[in-house]
Structures are given as structure tokens and as C-alpha cells.
Design a protein around this motif. Sequence first.
Motif, PDB file in Angstrom:
ATOM      1  N   ARG A  56       0.942  -1.188   0.229  1.00 24.84           N
ATOM      2  CA  ARG A  56       0.011   0.030  -0.176  1.00 24.84           C
ATOM      3  C   ARG A  56       1.009   1.272   0.009  1.00 24.84           C
ATOM      4  O   ARG A  56       0.525   2.294  -0.483  1.00 24.84           O
ATOM      5  CB  ARG A  56      -0.902  -0.050   1.213  1.00 24.84           C
TER       6      ARG A  56
ATOM      7  N   LEU B 189      -0.908   4.610  -0.952  1.00 25.55           N
ATOM      8  CA  LEU B 189      -2.147   4.841  -0.365  1.00 25.55           C
ATOM      9  C   LEU B 189      -1.813   5.147   1.199  1.00 25.55           C
ATOM     10  O   LEU B 189      -2.724   5.792   1.979  1.00 25.55           O
ATOM     11  CB  LEU B 189      -2.823   3.653  -0.174  1.00 25.55           C
ATOM     12  N   VAL B 190      -0.497   4.705   1.673  1.00 25.51           N
ATOM     13  CA  VAL B 190       0.040   5.032   3.005  1.00 25.51           C
ATOM     14  C   VAL B 190       1.234   5.721   2.924  1.00 25.51           C
ATOM     15  O   VAL B 190       2.062   5.380   2.020  1.00 25.51           O
ATOM     16  CB  VAL B 190       0.110   3.858   3.688  1.00 25.51           C
TER      17      VAL B 190
ATOM     18  N   PRO C   7      -1.117   7.996  -4.873  1.00 33.35           N
ATOM     19  CA  PRO C   7      -1.410   6.970  -5.913  1.00 33.35           C
ATOM     20  C   PRO C   7      -0.858   7.302  -7.422  1.00 33.35           C
ATOM     21  O   PRO C   7      -1.136   8.302  -8.038  1.00 33.35           O
ATOM     22  CB  PRO C   7      -2.798   6.533  -6.153  1.00 33.35           C
TER      23      PRO C   7
ATOM     24  N   VAL D  70       0.075   7.180 -11.892  1.00 34.82           N
ATOM     25  CA  VAL D  70      -0.444   6.454 -12.881  1.00 34.82           C
ATOM     26  C   VAL D  70       0.190   5.206 -13.224  1.00 34.82           C
ATOM     27  O   VAL D  70      -0.209   4.541 -14.088  1.00 34.82           O
ATOM     28  CB  VAL D  70      -0.503   7.433 -14.451  1.00 34.82           C
TER      29      VAL D  70
ATOM     30  N   ALA E 176      -1.225   0.066 -10.831  1.00 34.92           N
ATOM     31  CA  ALA E 176      -2.716  -0.054 -10.479  1.00 34.92           C
ATOM     32  C   ALA E 176      -2.789  -1.456  -9.610  1.00 34.92           C
ATOM     33  O   ALA E 176      -2.094  -2.278  -9.419  1.00 34.92           O
ATOM     34  CB  ALA E 176      -3.536  -0.458 -11.660  1.00 34.92           C
ATOM     35  N   MET E 177      -3.935  -1.247  -8.433  1.00 30.83           N
ATOM     36  CA  MET E 177      -3.746  -2.360  -7.509  1.00 30.83           C
ATOM     37  C   MET E 177      -5.235  -3.311  -7.720  1.00 30.83           C
ATOM     38  O   MET E 177      -6.153  -2.991  -8.062  1.00 30.83           O
ATOM     39  CB  MET E 177      -3.925  -1.835  -6.229  1.00 30.83           C
TER      40      MET E 177
ATOM     41  N   PHE F  45     -14.122   1.937 -14.189  1.00 30.23           N
ATOM     42  CA  PHE F  45     -14.188   2.871 -13.129  1.00 30.23           C
ATOM     43  C   PHE F  45     -12.677   3.757 -13.235  1.00 30.23           C
ATOM     44  O   PHE F  45     -12.620   4.907 -13.212  1.00 30.23           O
ATOM     45  CB  PHE F  45     -14.090   2.269 -11.757  1.00 30.23           C
TER      46      PHE F  45
ATOM     47  N   GLU G 115     -12.571   6.194 -15.846  1.00 29.58           N
ATOM     48  CA  GLU G 115     -13.433   7.298 -15.855  1.00 29.58           C
ATOM     49  C   GLU G 115     -12.688   8.214 -15.036  1.00 29.58           C
ATOM     50  O   GLU G 115     -12.596   9.517 -15.295  1.00 29.58           O
ATOM     51  CB  GLU G 115     -14.743   6.988 -14.789  1.00 29.58           C
ATOM     52  N   MET G 116     -11.928   7.827 -13.889  1.00 29.11           N
ATOM     53  CA  MET G 116     -11.106   8.682 -13.046  1.00 29.11           C
ATOM     54  C   MET G 116      -9.869   9.453 -14.109  1.00 29.11           C
ATOM     55  O   MET G 116      -9.757  10.487 -13.640  1.00 29.11           O
ATOM     56  CB  MET G 116     -10.414   7.969 -11.889  1.00 29.11           C
TER      57      MET G 116
ATOM     58  N   ARG H  95     -10.390  -4.716 -13.954  1.00 28.08           N
ATOM     59  CA  ARG H  95     -10.368  -3.138 -13.740  1.00 28.08           C
ATOM     60  C   ARG H  95      -8.890  -2.580 -13.393  1.00 28.08           C
ATOM     61  O   ARG H  95      -8.779  -1.380 -13.977  1.00 28.08           O
ATOM     62  CB  ARG H  95     -11.094  -2.964 -12.515  1.00 28.08           C
ATOM     63  N   ALA H  96      -7.797  -3.370 -12.922  1.00 29.46           N
ATOM     64  CA  ALA H  96      -6.633  -2.869 -12.868  1.00 29.46           C
ATOM     65  C   ALA H  96      -5.956  -2.885 -14.129  1.00 29.46           C
ATOM     66  O   ALA H  96      -5.271  -1.856 -14.494  1.00 29.46           O
ATOM     67  CB  ALA H  96      -5.933  -3.703 -11.717  1.00 29.46           C
TER      68      ALA H  96
END
Lengths: 270, 280, 267
Positions: free
Chosen positions: C60, C65-66, C83, C85, C88-89, C108, C111-112, C156-157
Motif C-alpha cells: 500500500r 495509499l499510505v 497513487p 498512474v 494499479a492495484m 472505473f 473514468e477517473m 479493472r486494474a
Amino acid sequence: MSAPPFPARGRIAAGTRKTLSRKWVQRLLVWGAIIIAWEIFGRRVGPFFFASFTQTMGGLRELVVSGDIWVLGESIQQMLSGYLLAAVVGIPVGLLMGASRKFRHVLEPYVNLMFVASMEALLPFLIILFGVGFQFRTMVVFLFSVLYVVLNTQAGVRNIDSQLIETARSFRAPAWRIFKDVMLPGTLPYILAGLRLALGMALQGMIIAELWVQTQTGALLFGLAEFRALDRFLALVLVIMILGALATEALFWVQRKAAPWARDLATPGR
Amino acid sequence: MAGKSELAVEEIDARPVRQRASAPGWLGGWLLSGWGLRLLSVVALLAAWQWYGSRPEVFAVAPFTDVFRELLEMVLSGRILEPTIGTLAIATQGFLWAAVVGIVVGFVTGLSKLARTTLDPLINALYTAPVSMLIPVIGIWIGLNVRGKVFLVFLTAVFAVIANTSAGVREVDPNLVETARSFGARRWSLYRNVILPWSAPFILIGLRLAVGRAIRGAIVADILLITDNLGRFLLEAGSTFNMSVLLAGIVFTMLLGYALMELAKKVEQSLMSWKPSQYE
Amino acid sequence: MHRTDAGAVEISNLSIVFSQRIGKVQQRVAALENINLTIADGAFVSIVGPSGCGKSTLLRITGGLVAPSDGEVRLYGTQVLSPRVESAMVFQHHNLFPWRTTLRNVEFGLEMANVPSAERRERAKHYLDLVGLTSFADYYPHQLSGGMQQRVGLARALAVEPKILLMDEPFGALDAQTRFLLQEELSRIWVQDRKTVLFITHDIEEALFLADRVLVMSSRPGRFIEDINVPFDRPRSDHTRGLAQFGEMKEHIWQLLKPSAAGSELI
């Protein structure tokens, strides 16, 4: 966001049609029996104390023909203004309370206190503040229903899986998109559940306020009871009950349509 | 199992120390967190009330200090005691009726599939219906007396018990029923050992909600059906525009409801200590 | 700032300290201590360790993320502060958005990234096809099996076409058969475009089967205790799992992990 097709459910529906029709046969039989019992009971005790089913239906016709029933429409219009106010105030407050710890810490004691305390005790005070008119009735409806919206919305925000927020972050979602694409959809079923519970409370508030100041539906109820027109009285009560049940059912339907992914919710209150 | 929390650090607490260290000094931190903010908001609210109530042109709101003095006086002198007991007596009687009738009816509708399909819609309709609309006829049916009030309280509270009891009964985990069956449990022992303990938390939720509804119902009865007890106390203060007494009475009544609900919650929690709380 | 000779992932002197409440005492626990790691572009690296050793935290941090307590992570030379580009996780609990259909979940990330909707849809469909779920595009996550849910998470990733895939025990919650299937599928997908992958797991066999390089981690504090090269040819299959050398390596790693694993069981 158009509703996507729902393959799995469509298949089930075809299979359950048979049990569905049996369910309605059972319902018709039992409800029919209840109506017959009501008819017999009503005739036994006589119109001075009760009204039988047929008398009540006659009363309903009288209410419609005389136009007295439209008073209920006016009452409901006024109720809706208080109810909408509760939604407009309750949803943002609930969202804020769910999202911000500080906001929650400040508001939580008041909301909890008001939620369980007897709002009815406020009636004599509200009447001094707002008089007996539109404002008073709107405020009663608002106060009766707003906390259900607030608490359910808040519960919705707090029940959002923090992992989903983290997932959105990992895809570089900016704060407003996290709000729009994670918080709002995740809270939606709870908001709708809150609105559904609040509707019942709003109806309660409407009746209590109108009985208290004896106007519109409240005045009609009192008048019919005083003249022992119990057929029309019971017809009016029945109409209010059915309208309430239908409106609740409609909101249930909206909830299922708008949030098909959320099946069981633990909603605070009721 | 004390070590379980120690094992998975990353799951429990994922905030690294660096972010925490930026909090202000402990007094400032306390004031801006939790209880500090709460206290500040209460002080601010009371100050605003005091300021608004003390303005000469405002007559509908008495200043906080007057209301507080009145509240102390009515409690210490025991003047509020008699009306409180009167209202609570009505609430208690109505609640007991609602509890007994509600649990029995709830069990019947929960256990029988026929009752479930046919009666559920009716019970739900009655649950959302504003029962106070019956106030004008309660005098005709029961009488304008304590019995009429108890009836109103009963109607206000009973559907919460029915709906929750029957929900609890029908949500009994089929695996548990099967397990009990495999050990030879039949009919009564099945009810006593599986269905009743499983539905107990639901019944208790229903009863707790019924406590709140019973108090509200009793106050409505004391205001709208026949003026008496706490209802009369409030209405008399209101009709003479004695605002500090009226507001003190309202605060007292609301706190009373709050206290009883908290009590009901505590009782529920202590009875259900084996089950982690899963609501609210 | 940007250095061309850098590895895909460069972790240097990384530490993380948690403050943790045990009973009434606040303690500072070193979850990760002085971690150094360079992952070459296109490598498939697994980190295997007992639960609670901080391997997920390491991932993470790499994903932005952390924030670490000390040290830094660079992806292709750029320091990770949020995070990025490039990465991806894929998560352990699929973490699909329950209100989005399968296809919309895959969309998703796009879209972001403000990818126009037509292109977004095309790309999402492509990756959904890659994981074999085209016919489930309009299902909601709760209508899918656990294995399908993880496939959607993978799609998705992949859809944001990252250079680095960060995978946090993605198959940990699945049953054994499904896990085997998904491992083979991931292996197949990886052979096609050879992304850099950092794969966290507590399953030794999974680590050996998937990766070119396995890092073994101890707990308390989390450190690498061995860096192992995995020599097996690709494509790998059940045959690979049956090799004598596979079994020996598995046994070797198990012996390395045994002390920490037993320790964490005993606490």
C-alpha cells in the motif's frame, strides 16, 4: 445511469409466477374472511358504536360525493411541504455527520436526544411560536420526520466500506469524485430507507397537529366522531391507512429499483 | 485470545505515526476533538439561548437561567412528581399489554407461513398508520378515561413488537434448526432451545422501540385525549404564557423519555451480552 | 528527477511505525524496518510472509495509499507521494463497487482518468474479454462467484494499462480449485505483455508458481530474509507444480518461515 438488464432475476421471476398467484389466492381468502368478520361484528354492535364493512363503503361514497374527502388532499399537500423540508435539511446534515467526525461529535447528542425524546411535548410551545396555521403544521411534520432522514443518511455514510474509498483513491479519484462515485451511491439506499420511515412519521405528525388545532382532516375526524357518523369516520381512517401503506410501498419499490445491489439494510429507528 | 489484536497490526490501525504527530498540543487537541467540541457546542447553544431569551421584545422564549431554575424547583419541590407518575402509569400499562399481545401475535405470524403471507401486509400498513387518528372515537369505544389512554398507548406500541418478533422468528438460521434436529430436538425443545433464543434479540429490539412509543403515546393521550398529568402541566403553563415553566416542563418531559430509552437500551444490552450489538 | 537507469520499483530505507493500543497502553510497533528493494522492469516478483508481517502495508505504500514513516519508494524514478498512474492495484477483498455492473466497475479507473466514454467502453470490454467475463458485463458484483469477482478486479486494474500491477493477496479468499485456475490465468495474461508485477501472498506455492523472484519476509519487524530466483520455464502448468525442484524450494521457504509463523500462532 439507465437500469441495466437483470438476467438472474428475470429467470427467477418466471419460475415463481405460480407461487405468486397462490400467495394472492391465500391473501384474498384471508382478507375476505376478515372483511366478513368485520361485517358481522359491525352489524352486531350497531352503527352507534361501529360500522360494518358495507356501511363503511357507503360512508366512503358519501365522503367522495360530498367532496369532504378532498380535505385530506389539502392536508397531504401541507404534509408534503414539511416532509420535503425534512429531506432537504436532513440529507445534507446526515451526509455531513457521516463524513466528518467533528460535525458528528457536535450534533450527535442533540440528534440522539431528539430522536428518542417525546417530540409531542413540544406541541404547546410550537403553537406559541408559530400559531395554528400552515407554519405550525409544517414544523410539526418537519420535526417528526427529519431525524429519521438524518440518522439513516448518517448510518449510510458510516456503513460505506472504507476499502472502497481506498480503492477509489488507488485509481487516483479526486475528493469530489470519491464523494460522487462512492459516498453518494453507497448512501443512496439508506437515504431512501430514511425517507420511507420518515414518511410514516410525517403522516403521524400531520394527524397529531391537525387534531390538536382541529383543522382540515383533524377537524373532519373530530366532527364525524361527534355526530357518530362512524361509517364515514372508518372510511376516512381506512383511506388514510391505505394511502400511507401505498406510499411506503412505493418508496420501497423506488429503493429496490434505484439500488438493486443493496438487499438488506439495518435501518435505525421505526 | 488477547494476542489476536497484536497479530494483524496493519488491519487494526493503518494510520502511520507521522500523520498523528501533526496534531496540536494536548489541550488544543482535546478542545477540538470529541468531548471538547461537544462541550463547546453546548456552551455556545446555552449562551445563545440566554442571549435570545433575555431580549425584552422576545416573549416566547424564556432565558435559559430562568428555565433551569424552574426545572430545579419543579424537581426538588416534587411538584412534577405526581404528573410524571400519572403519565408513566399509563405508559407502563399500555406497554405491558403491547408486549404480551405483540410477542404472541408476532410468534404466530412469524411461524406460520400462511399468516406471514396474508397478515404481513396488514401489519405493515398498521405499523405505518398514524394511530392517533383514532383519538376522536376512543371515547366512544373505550371511554374518556385511563382505560382509553392505555388503549391508545397499546395501539401506538404493539405493532413495533409484532413486526420485530415475527422478523426474529422467521430469520432463525436454518442451519441451527437443522443442527438441533440432527441432535433429536423436536417441536417444543426446538422452540425452547433454538427459535426462542435466536429471536430474543429481535424481540428485545421491538420492546425497546415499544418503550419509546409507549411514552410518546402516553404524552399524546395526556395532551389530546383528556388533558391530565404531564400533558396538563404543559398545557396550563402554555395557556397562561408562563414560558419558563412551559420550557422547563418540555425539557423535563424530553429528558424523561431519553432517560427511559437509555434505560431500556441498557437492559437490552445486559440481557443480550452474549451477542455483539449489530444495530446503530 | 526522472532517471532512466532506474528500476520499475525502487524502495529505499523504508520503515513504518504504527502506534497501536494494546489494552490501555499505546505502543509503537515497527511494522517494517529498513526495507530496500529494486524490481526490474517486466519482472514478476512475489513477497511471501506470515500474516501481520507488514507485506500488505509495503504494497500500500508502493501504491501511494499510505505514507511511510521513513525512506521512500520510486516508480520509474519518480517518488511515490500519492497513487501514481504507473501502478494499479488488485485487492484481497475484490473491492468492487456494489452499485456498478461488472462493465462499469472495469470502467472505473478509466473514468477517473477522464478517458472519453466510447473509448472507455471499448477498453473495458476488451479487458473483460481477456478475463473471460464478456457475458457477465451487466451483472452486479453480488451476482458473481468469488473467482469471477477477482477476475473483474484484475480487469479493472489492467484496464488503466498500468506499467506496474500491485496485487495484494488477490486469491487469498478463494477456494483451492478456483485459486489454481486463477493462478494459471494470471500467468497466461502476464506472459502476453510482461508487466512489472508485485504480488503479495502468504501461500508459498502460489508465490513460486507465479513469480520469477520470491522475497521471503519475516515479521516483527518486517524484513526480507531471503531473495530467491525462480528458474521454472514458462508457460507454467500443473507440470511445474509437480517438479521435484518445485517441491524442494517450497520446503526451503517453509523452513525459513516456520519460526515466524509458529510465533504468530502462539501469540
